[in-house]
Design an enzyme around this catalytic site. Structure first.
Site, short mmCIF file in Angstrom:
data_model
loop_
_atom_site.label_atom_id
_atom_site.label_comp_id
_atom_site.label_asym_id
_atom_site.label_seq_id
_atom_site.Cartn_x
_atom_site.Cartn_y
_atom_site.Cartn_z
N ARG A 158 36.90 -13.78 -3.21
CA ARG A 158 35.49 -13.38 -3.43
C ARG A 158 34.67 -14.44 -2.72
O ARG A 158 34.82 -15.64 -3.02
CB ARG A 158 35.13 -13.33 -4.92
CG ARG A 158 33.73 -12.70 -5.18
CD ARG A 158 33.52 -12.34 -6.64
NE ARG A 158 34.66 -11.58 -7.12
CZ ARG A 158 35.41 -11.92 -8.18
NH1 ARG A 158 35.09 -12.95 -8.92
NH2 ARG A 158 36.47 -11.20 -8.50
N SER B 271 -8.09 7.87 6.17
CA SER B 271 -8.33 6.49 6.57
C SER B 271 -9.36 5.87 5.66
O SER B 271 -10.24 6.57 5.14
CB SER B 271 -8.83 6.48 8.02
OG SER B 271 -9.62 5.35 8.28
N LYS C 205 -10.60 10.83 10.69
CA LYS C 205 -9.23 10.71 11.16
C LYS C 205 -8.21 11.45 10.31
O LYS C 205 -8.35 11.55 9.10
CB LYS C 205 -8.82 9.23 11.21
CG LYS C 205 -9.32 8.53 12.45
CD LYS C 205 -8.70 7.15 12.55
CE LYS C 205 -7.25 7.23 12.94
NZ LYS C 205 -6.63 5.91 13.01
N ASN D 132 -4.28 10.88 10.20
CA ASN D 132 -3.17 10.11 10.77
C ASN D 132 -1.83 10.80 10.51
O ASN D 132 -1.65 11.41 9.45
CB ASN D 132 -3.12 8.72 10.14
CG ASN D 132 -4.34 7.89 10.51
OD1 ASN D 132 -4.77 7.90 11.66
ND2 ASN D 132 -4.92 7.21 9.53
#
Lengths: 462, 462, 462, 462
Positions: D327, D287, D293, D295
């Site tokens: 087309r 982080s 942290k 994650n």
């Protein structure tokens, strides 16, 4: 066109090869500009922190001096973004290193107190703000083109068409006035300003309070906004994504307004209709196989963009509706490429629309010719309204049915009128002249122009 | 619950069996109300035409007398709608027949000059207007509930979570304040008024000019709007679908704001988190298999609605962007069920949100318990900010790493502080108290409440 | 059409008023049928449980006797579904009560061991299976119509159009052959069988093991499938939603194949093109304002359905991709109305396509007339290929450019050929005959018909 | 990371800065590879034309020699693509110029007879084929990881969760087996081969017939397919876009199967649940603000990709359903960036899933701890099934209700059992042991593994 060294293209991710609608307008929102905007936000945060009394002036000065206008190697940054899931983590490391060469004590003040989301969100708002100005200018020019078309063709009758079939007459001026009002409403809905995002790790500004106090932390978002010429939000919007969805909705509305114009131009320039044609020149609209063709290529590209926009805006709403916790586990990340792609589509389509609408070729003769193709039947509604009360609705319908089956409706009506003295006042020639059944087209054009002018004035004022 | 006769259910198309989110709120937007609104519009058109001097007063009176409050057989109408592709064609035949029994001369004045789109669009706007009032009232009550939660839990600390992981402390009051502001912004974006649609066959008002003159035809839309308490558009919007897309975007934004609340409630009421629980009672949230369970059923249903809304709003944009000619060949028809489904979802979700937010159970003890689960590590950011400049960032990170690996971070820090006289002023207990690291939560709550109040005031005023 | 009592319409939620495309085909998938299918599944589960030795035979007999063909009050059920978030919880209570009147001991065996999801998922698969049979039959008839068109118009030349402009000649037979192959591929992709869902509370079959043993529990899903004539899955698919997304993708592919046909029919029936027209009769395609109009209403309705389908199929994927835990908190609920709406759209559109394609009016003269509108320029590609090597590509392009600017291309070429003896073998009349430049159209029609026949044979065999 | 020169980044459109999920896997599908594939297709077409007897061998040889492995300047090409709306027109000019330097007579044979769509469609299929091989390999490795998890955790009990609440016990092995089967089904749905597109200007092969004859023209698509190792279609699919939508649906199904895994991993790695964690190392999951942290960053990125995929696949269906004429005017162009983005998302997510699933950390102790959190109540269903017939369902429910309110359920039941001699055989300890209520988990794991093996074998064989 020289070939370039294959190796040097190893990094080529997307240069717009599959996105002709936006390739010429992408400069403002490409990855280089996103990365530059992130650097700008970090510099602005340092300056704002100094103004708030949170960071030392000297740190802000060193950061500005080291980073102002500096551009990181964006491809390298992209690769390093994978580990942490966002590009800010590696960017901060690079920026701190660069600042340290100017003033080692200042390095720690880069990004201090901020979280990745503060930087990504604010940088995207900064880039979007610049793109919006360009989109707005293109729409302004397109609207000017539409005003001209509206006035030039006030009295140009054409066949209106509903569910693909000719219905009653209208005027091309009124059609263009409808386009104008659509573009004007869409422009008016573009956000006037976008907010900075600043909340720290979890949206409490706790880090800034720790570095300063509550008052300075609360002042900081507005100072950052002032540095970047963005708006200040009432509170952080890390999980309240209204600013993003409103931007997406507004861009999609712009593309809607251009899409409907492009749809009409494409239809009206069909070989068998031939009422409109795109401005040519410089090989625009050519074909690789058929040397005679002139394709409505701008309309085609605008339509391709308008088709894609709604799903992108919907993606932003989906992210918004699931932006749980204090930063969600995927929904936020899904926003980034989505909002940028919407900006690209709007930039490209609005630039093409400006070209299209300032040079659109209108073939009034062909409009008249097509209008007469349905003959007097295109005035069936008028006949029912005018003659129904005189000779009965059923009888009018009978004549129309016979006309539909190929009988000469004018002759049938002439016989009827001649035979009935009470119809002596009926002027069949006038009644069956499509240019005399344009209704309130002229007054509606005035109303549309007035409404468009009011929308433009309000926009300018705000 | 008695069984009903199977035959009598032959017509059952959709009674909401698969849409529990909206079944209780559907009355305002069901087919019966749509059909009734179409009748209302036809009556109002006759009255407006009389006021404009286009239709005879007597016809308007007869039409009102025959049709006011009359309700057609809606299932039969639906079946008859297939041939012409819309329900107005068979409806007009029925209405004329009914009026003819009162006044044969008046029958022709039913729908006179109008086209199907005028009726369908205006009826949908009428139904939407009534639904919006109910949605707005539910959101108002939900916002009141949120104000209470915000105030009651100003000082209730909890763990903020980013990318699923506890990050830093926050307060539940601030979380609720963010929800409040989201709902407030969404409410403020709901359209204040929706326009009538009136253009005649091709948007020129030609039929009304034929019946009257340009001035009366131009006056007619505003008179119709006056009859129905709707807004008057500057010009017909048959192919300029901004009113529909803005409505769709606004309803989706409402569902976004409720979806993010429901997402948070669902997460925070997970068995292992247990910080929130839905109001119970009357078997709400029960399971068919597991007698002990209490499911967050309102949040689940709101989430199911919020998930579906963006694609519906996008469909409206797609229709808008391809609304070619003077009435398109499919895009307009795709709008009808789409806009109604959005209204249903917003009606249902806002009603459930009112229940949810006025009875939400908050377990502050559990919040505190979860907050303490990460221990002092949840204050890592604070430690880095506070101690980094004193003992060096690397040393703080080292302690945090050791804490992450299971060592006693408090003890490590206590040893460091004790060993270093220069840290004598460090109050470790304060530094590691999560309730002392709520940043500007309190001030942010005030800011959010102020912003919400301003949005509400502006709404009330307009 | 009599009006019905307003009060009795109080429950009217949706009778198809806003969905003309599907109203006549909805019987198979309406709420009454969904509710009936849920009862069927509960009965089948009791029988299967008895066959597995889990439930007493007497209980299964009593349940069958009490519930076979019984139809609950579906509107009441819908209302009761809100509290628990799904209709099974109230349904089980009703069913147990009804069974108890026959055999009190049997009541507990209603739904025994099952969870709500087992019933809802299996009932939807049952209803889908029946709808698929009807869709398949309609597509079969539509394909027959296409085969006829293909053969009848093998030699009917028309102008091909690319990017709205006439390009080179083609044949209508080849266009129809392309439609046929599209429908054939879509049909081949429809699931041959759909699976029952049976997993108990959390997908472990634990309840059935408790009531019997592992072997009987493992046998139960296949027995249930046998009772209902559905397929047996390898393991429960409560959070592995492939059966639902494959169904959605296949239905959308059907709607794609019909949408492109409807798009072509709508274009080719435009007033100015007029090459195709829908079968008429019985007021089909009429207008409320313009008595002469004949709208391509089936194409319009098919297009409105085809436009809406992709977003619905995408919703199913979104639910699938977030079907977390052992039953997700909203994603599953979002599936129910979505999959049913897709079935409705495919039912309605395929029925309309059958009508459209078995009665489509082809105006070969108009095709020829339009083909000649571009004159010899439509053969520019051929001229470049044939004459380029003889007189130089630049010279051919020069002639084409002059032709595009209005000069007489035939005369220019005739002069060139006459002046150059080496071009004596050039047969200008043949070279400029559009019917001589259909390429391999005939062989391609054969190839498409063969491929379609193979797809049909494989389908029949499986 | 050095900064690069800002000017040299002027062309930076997208290097993946906002798409961390796919940046490392984009090489196979980036614009450089698309452009190279277009060159490959042009070369292959020349060779195939020579094999068909349409083009001179010498021309094919010169084209091969000049262009094999040659890489155009893709950014320049992108810019030049705007005028004609696609990159083939400028590319052909460049290629002819380059070939002319080798053999002037051969230049005309570059792209001869083809249309832009032939090249763009075939090049995209070529690039997709290569990407599919890589996606398949990543899924194979991911499936191996899942097999390991399944076997290692056959006997690892955990709490199942439905609507966010703990429901009954399950095993992590069974959860992983469900993931495995999802991935296996998705893999099996990946197209085994993709077709070349070759139809000439309007899909009739007329140009190739002109250059050769019907037989050689009909043989050409298969020869082109052979050159490129792609499949040969029965007829051109210029407006029958099944190959594109099937690809899109299959890629989305892959992302669904990974999305549900990522959703479960994200939930189960929440701080308060902590049962799973992503493999770490090299700063993955860090982080920018919170040093403690970790994650679940791969799950977050996979989720962001899985969220975006359905709308992209839906866009392809929308293009397919409106691919009108020979087309269409925008729908085809909207496909290009869409199909490429889907490839990117599937490439990125499958690579991350391989990392995730071959290194996933499972905390069996935490699973057990969470399972015991609900105490005996998690066995309520079992109690109802086992004791209901003995003491009555109402009495069991009463005990469960008292347990839910906090009473000691074990003690209550013990008292009941002790007081009632007829319950002497009830083994309360066994009955309340969550690890004894895993149902058929083991047999289901076997069934899932068998099904996955069969799917894999079929895939390998085809």
């Amino acid at each position: 066109m020289p070939s370039s060294d294959r190796d040097s293209q190893g990094d080529v991710f997307d240069v717009g090869l599959l996105s002709p609608v936006s390739v010429n307008e992408e400069q403002l929102v490409g990855d280089a500009r996103i990365a530059a905007a992130m650097v700008e936000v970090e510099v602005a945060l340092a300056r704002a922190s100094a103004r708030a009394g949170i960071a030392p002036e000297s740190a802000a000065a060193a950061i500005s001096s080291a980073l102002d206008g500096w551009q990181p190697d964006v491809a390298e940054l992209a690769r390093l973004a994978v580990a942490g899931g966002n590009p800010v983590i590696p960017l901060v490391a690079v920026l701190r290193g660069r600042v340290a060469t100017v003033d080692p004590d200042a390095a720690v003040w880069v990004h201090r107190g901020a979280t990745s989301q503060d930087i990504v969100d604010t940088a995207l708002m900064l880039v979007a703000t610049r793109a919006l100005a360009r989109i707005d200018a293109a729409l302004d020019a397109a609207a000017d083109g539409l005003v001209q078309l509206t006035e030039r063709h006030r009295a140009t009758p054409m066949a209106a068409r509903t569910l693909t079939q000719q219905s009653t007459p209208t005027s091309f001026g009124l059609v263009a006035a409808g386009w104008l009002l659509g573009v004007s409403h869409a422009r008016a809905r573009l956000p006037r300003s976008l907010p900075v995002q600043l909340g720290g790790a979890s949206g409490t500004l706790a880090s800034f309070v720790e570095l300063g106090d509550v008052a300075s932390a609360m002042a900081l978002p507005a100072l950052l906004a002032d540095e970047l010429n963005l708006a200040a939000p009432s509170i952080p919007w890390h999980t309240r994504r209204g600013p993003v969805t409103e931007l997406g909705d507004a861009l999609t509305t712009v593309l809607d307004s251009l899409g409907v114009i492009a749809t009409d131009v494409a239809t009206m320039s069909r070989t068998e209709i031939g009422e409109l044609s795109e401005p040519g020149g410089h090989g625009v609209g050519g074909s690789s196989a058929m040397p005679q063709k002139q394709n409505p290529v701008r309309s085609v590209l605008i339509r391709s963009a308008a088709q894609r926009a709604p799903a992108l805006a919907a993606e932003l709403h989906r992210s918004s509706a699931t932006a749980g916790d204090q930063r969600p586990d995927g929904a936020w990340h899904a926003e980034w490429p989505t909002v940028r792609e919407l900006l690209r589509l709007a930039l490209g389509a609005s630039a093409l629309a400006r070209e299209l609408l300032t040079g659109l070729q209108v073939d009034a003769d062909r409009m008249r010719e097509n209008l007469e193709r349905t003959g007097p039947l295109i005035l069936s509604e008028r006949l029912a309204l005018a003659l129904g009360p005189r000779i009965g609705a059923a009888r009018v319908q009978e004549y129309i049915d016979r006309g539909t089956r190929g009988e000469n409706l004018v002759a049938l009506l002439a016989t009827e009128v001649a035979a009935d003295p009470s119809l002596a006042d009926v002027d069949l020639a006038e009644l069956l002249d499509p240019t005399r059944y344009l209704g309130a087209a002229d007054a509606l054009i005035d109303a549309a122009r007035t409404a468009a002018a009011v929308l433009r004035r309000n926009e300018a004022r705000s």
